[in-house]
Design an enzyme around this catalytic site. Sequence first.
Site, PDB file in Angstrom:
ATOM      1  CG  ASN A  10      -1.850   1.144   1.301  1.00 36.06           C
ATOM      2  OD1 ASN A  10      -1.474   2.262   0.964  1.00 36.06           O
ATOM      3  ND2 ASN A  10      -3.067   0.901   1.740  1.00 36.06           N
ATOM      4  CG  ASP A  12      -3.080   4.568   0.710  1.00 34.79           C
ATOM      5  OD1 ASP A  12      -3.163   4.468  -0.525  1.00 34.79           O
ATOM      6  OD2 ASP A  12      -3.888   4.050   1.495  1.00 34.79           O
ATOM      7  CG  HIS A  13       0.449   6.379   4.755  1.00 34.28           C
ATOM      8  ND1 HIS A  13      -0.402   7.422   5.052  1.00 34.28           N
ATOM      9  CD2 HIS A  13      -0.212   5.244   5.060  1.00 34.28           C
ATOM     10  CE1 HIS A  13      -1.525   6.934   5.553  1.00 34.28           C
ATOM     11  NE2 HIS A  13      -1.447   5.605   5.559  1.00 34.28           N
ATOM     12  NE  ARG A  21       7.336  21.241   3.741  1.00 34.98           N
ATOM     13  CZ  ARG A  21       8.641  21.530   3.903  1.00 34.98           C
ATOM     14  NH1 ARG A  21       9.376  21.837   2.876  1.00 34.98           N
ATOM     15  NH2 ARG A  21       9.166  21.498   5.094  1.00 34.98           N
ATOM     16  CG  HIS A  46      -8.108   4.032   1.246  1.00 37.50           C
ATOM     17  ND1 HIS A  46      -8.221   3.881   2.610  1.00 37.50           N
ATOM     18  CD2 HIS A  46      -9.328   4.420   0.824  1.00 37.50           C
ATOM     19  CE1 HIS A  46      -9.448   4.177   2.987  1.00 37.50           C
ATOM     20  NE2 HIS A  46     -10.137   4.519   1.914  1.00 37.50           N
ATOM     21  NE  ARG A  48      -8.198   7.342   4.730  1.00 33.02           N
ATOM     22  CZ  ARG A  48      -9.106   6.919   5.615  1.00 33.02           C
ATOM     23  NH1 ARG A  48     -10.297   7.486   5.686  1.00 33.02           N
ATOM     24  NH2 ARG A  48      -8.813   5.940   6.438  1.00 33.02           N
ATOM     25  NE  ARG A  52      -7.619  11.260   5.679  1.00 36.92           N
ATOM     26  CZ  ARG A  52      -8.125  10.688   6.773  1.00 36.92           C
ATOM     27  NH1 ARG A  52      -7.385   9.894   7.501  1.00 36.92           N
ATOM     28  NH2 ARG A  52      -9.350  10.928   7.135  1.00 36.92           N
ATOM     29  CD  GLU A  73      -7.061  -0.474   1.032  1.00 33.95           C
ATOM     30  OE1 GLU A  73      -6.775  -1.541   1.584  1.00 33.95           O
ATOM     31  OE2 GLU A  73      -6.716   0.647   1.474  1.00 33.95           O
ATOM     32  CB  THR A 103      -5.801   4.795  10.021  1.00 34.55           C
ATOM     33  OG1 THR A 103      -5.635   3.787   9.005  1.00 34.55           O
ATOM     34  CG2 THR A 103      -5.879   4.124  11.381  1.00 34.55           C
ATOM     35  CB  THR A 104      -9.413   1.911   7.629  1.00 36.73           C
ATOM     36  OG1 THR A 104      -9.035   2.690   6.492  1.00 36.73           O
ATOM     37  CG2 THR A 104     -10.730   1.218   7.354  1.00 36.73           C
ATOM     38  CD  GLU A 154      -6.867  -6.124   3.013  1.00 32.09           C
ATOM     39  OE1 GLU A 154      -6.886  -6.061   1.762  1.00 32.09           O
ATOM     40  OE2 GLU A 154      -6.250  -5.326   3.737  1.00 32.09           O
ATOM     41  CG  HIS A 197      -5.253  -1.423   9.383  1.00 34.81           C
ATOM     42  ND1 HIS A 197      -5.580  -0.426   8.504  1.00 34.81           N
ATOM     43  CD2 HIS A 197      -5.016  -0.806  10.565  1.00 34.81           C
ATOM     44  CE1 HIS A 197      -5.568   0.741   9.133  1.00 34.81           C
ATOM     45  NE2 HIS A 197      -5.222   0.530  10.389  1.00 34.81           N
ATOM     46  N   GLY A 198      -1.887  -2.402   9.859  1.00 34.22           N
ATOM     47  CA  GLY A 198      -1.014  -2.340  11.029  1.00 34.22           C
ATOM     48  C   GLY A 198       0.030  -3.439  11.090  1.00 34.22           C
ATOM     49  N   GLY A 219       1.250  -1.302   4.293  1.00 38.66           N
ATOM     50  CA  GLY A 219       1.621  -0.003   3.769  1.00 38.66           C
ATOM     51  C   GLY A 219       2.349   0.902   4.730  1.00 38.66           C
ATOM     52  CG  HIS A 220       1.609   3.829   8.610  1.00 38.98           C
ATOM     53  ND1 HIS A 220       2.325   3.603   9.763  1.00 38.98           N
ATOM     54  CD2 HIS A 220       1.476   5.182   8.521  1.00 38.98           C
ATOM     55  CE1 HIS A 220       2.591   4.760  10.352  1.00 38.98           C
ATOM     56  NE2 HIS A 220       2.097   5.738   9.619  1.00 38.98           N
TER      57      HIS A 220
HETATM   58  C1  DXP Z   1      -8.038   0.377   4.440  1.00 37.41           C
HETATM   59  C2  DXP Z   1      -6.702   0.476   5.021  1.00 37.41           C
HETATM   60  O1  DXP Z   1      -6.456  -0.103   6.032  1.00 37.41           O
HETATM   61  C3  DXP Z   1      -5.661   1.212   4.292  1.00 37.41           C
HETATM   62  O2  DXP Z   1      -6.179   2.030   3.367  1.00 37.41           O
HETATM   63  C4  DXP Z   1      -4.490   1.801   4.977  1.00 37.41           C
HETATM   64  O3  DXP Z   1      -4.460   1.687   6.309  1.00 37.41           O
HETATM   65  C5  DXP Z   1      -4.013   3.130   4.505  1.00 37.41           C
HETATM   66  O4  DXP Z   1      -4.953   4.136   4.535  1.00 37.41           O
HETATM   67  P1  DXP Z   1      -5.322   5.040   5.792  1.00 37.41           P
HETATM   68  O5  DXP Z   1      -4.099   5.230   6.629  1.00 37.41           O
HETATM   69  O6  DXP Z   1      -5.842   6.286   5.183  1.00 37.41           O
HETATM   70  O7  DXP Z   1      -6.386   4.278   6.534  1.00 37.41           O
HETATM   71  N1  LIG Z   2      -5.849  -2.826   3.731  1.00 37.64           N
HETATM   72  C1  LIG Z   2      -4.738  -2.605   4.576  1.00 37.64           C
HETATM   73  C2  LIG Z   2      -3.663  -1.916   3.855  1.00 37.64           C
HETATM   74  O1  LIG Z   2      -3.735  -1.716   2.664  1.00 37.64           O
HETATM   75  C3  LIG Z   2      -2.443  -1.487   4.554  1.00 37.64           C
HETATM   76  O2  LIG Z   2      -2.665  -1.068   5.863  1.00 37.64           O
HETATM   77  P1  LIG Z   2      -1.459  -0.388   6.666  1.00 37.64           P
HETATM   78  O3  LIG Z   2      -0.279  -1.342   6.555  1.00 37.64           O
HETATM   79  O4  LIG Z   2      -1.168   0.909   5.981  1.00 37.64           O
HETATM   80  O5  LIG Z   2      -1.966  -0.242   8.053  1.00 37.64           O
END
Ligand code: DXP
Ligand SMILES: NCC(=O)COP(=O)(O)O
Length: 247
Positions: A10, A12-13, A21, A46, A48, A52, A73, A103-104, A154, A197-198, A219-220
């Site tokens: 993932n 996203d971050h 910035r 994702h 959103r 964001r 997502e 977060t979700t 999931e 997630h996490g 992801g994160h």
């Molecule tokens: C659904 C989900 O868990 C992910 O999309 C992930 O955690 C990153 O997106 P957010 O940090 O915006 O929830």
């Molecule tokens: N669906 C969970 C995801 O895509 C990643 O979650 P995270 O590792 O960013 O918490």
Amino acid sequence: MSQRLRLGVNIDHVATIRNARGGDHPDPVRAAEIVAAVGGDGITAHLREDRRHIRDADLRRIQAATDLPLNLEMAATEEMLAIALAHQPHAACIVPEKREERTTEGGLDAAGLHNQLAPIVTRLSDAGIRVSLFIEASERQLEAAQRLGAPVVEFHTGEYAHAGLDGDAEREARELDRIARMSALARQLGIEPHAGHGLTYENVKPIAAIAELAELNIGHYLVGEAVFVGLEAAVRRMRDLMDEARP
Ligand SMILES: CC(=O)[C@@H](O)[C@H](O)COP(=O)(O)O
Ligand SMILES: NCC(=O)COP(=O)(O)O
């Protein structure tokens, strides 16, 4: 049953840092290219409702930059449905979304929202998009996913991850057991179970060892680690840990 566990990354971050910035750097597309080069199995993004992190224009750029399957997502809204149909990702994972959340925070209430979800699942499936539902690992939600005809779920691993961070070994073991039992039930119901997630280097192995799981989305933590060791090394290390857990 044991198959190679796929790793969806993932990104996203990466976009969160870019957006801090307001410019173009760091580009989530470059992250997707690195994930592809290092042998990741898919890209998760994702979009959103508040944009964001990932933005609309990122989706096409990600799709153009790599052949990896894109797991989009999305919230269960008409706006997101139209975007998914226009972009034709490999998969669409329907997630619950609250504007004010950090977060979700939990899984989708697939049971309570059946009537809202049914037409969305149908329209995505009719368009050839593989539908996934991001749910808590519970019988009620799994049976609801089956009634909706979702081929994939999931499981939200946030509670498991939080228990570990809290140092609560009993709750962590309970959560792990729940995810393992529901992964087996998902297979019995003909649904492919994924999880995410996490997840971190610390907590991924027990989850990766659940033989019924087909894919983890992470992801994160990987983006955080990438700050120190680079994305390539972070993804490689996560892959190694998954492989150690499931040789
Ligand atoms: C659904 C989900 O868990 C992910 O999309 C992930 O955690 C990153 O997106 P957010 O940090 O915006 O929830
Ligand atoms: N669906 C969970 C995801 O895509 C990643 O979650 P995270 O590792 O960013 O918490």
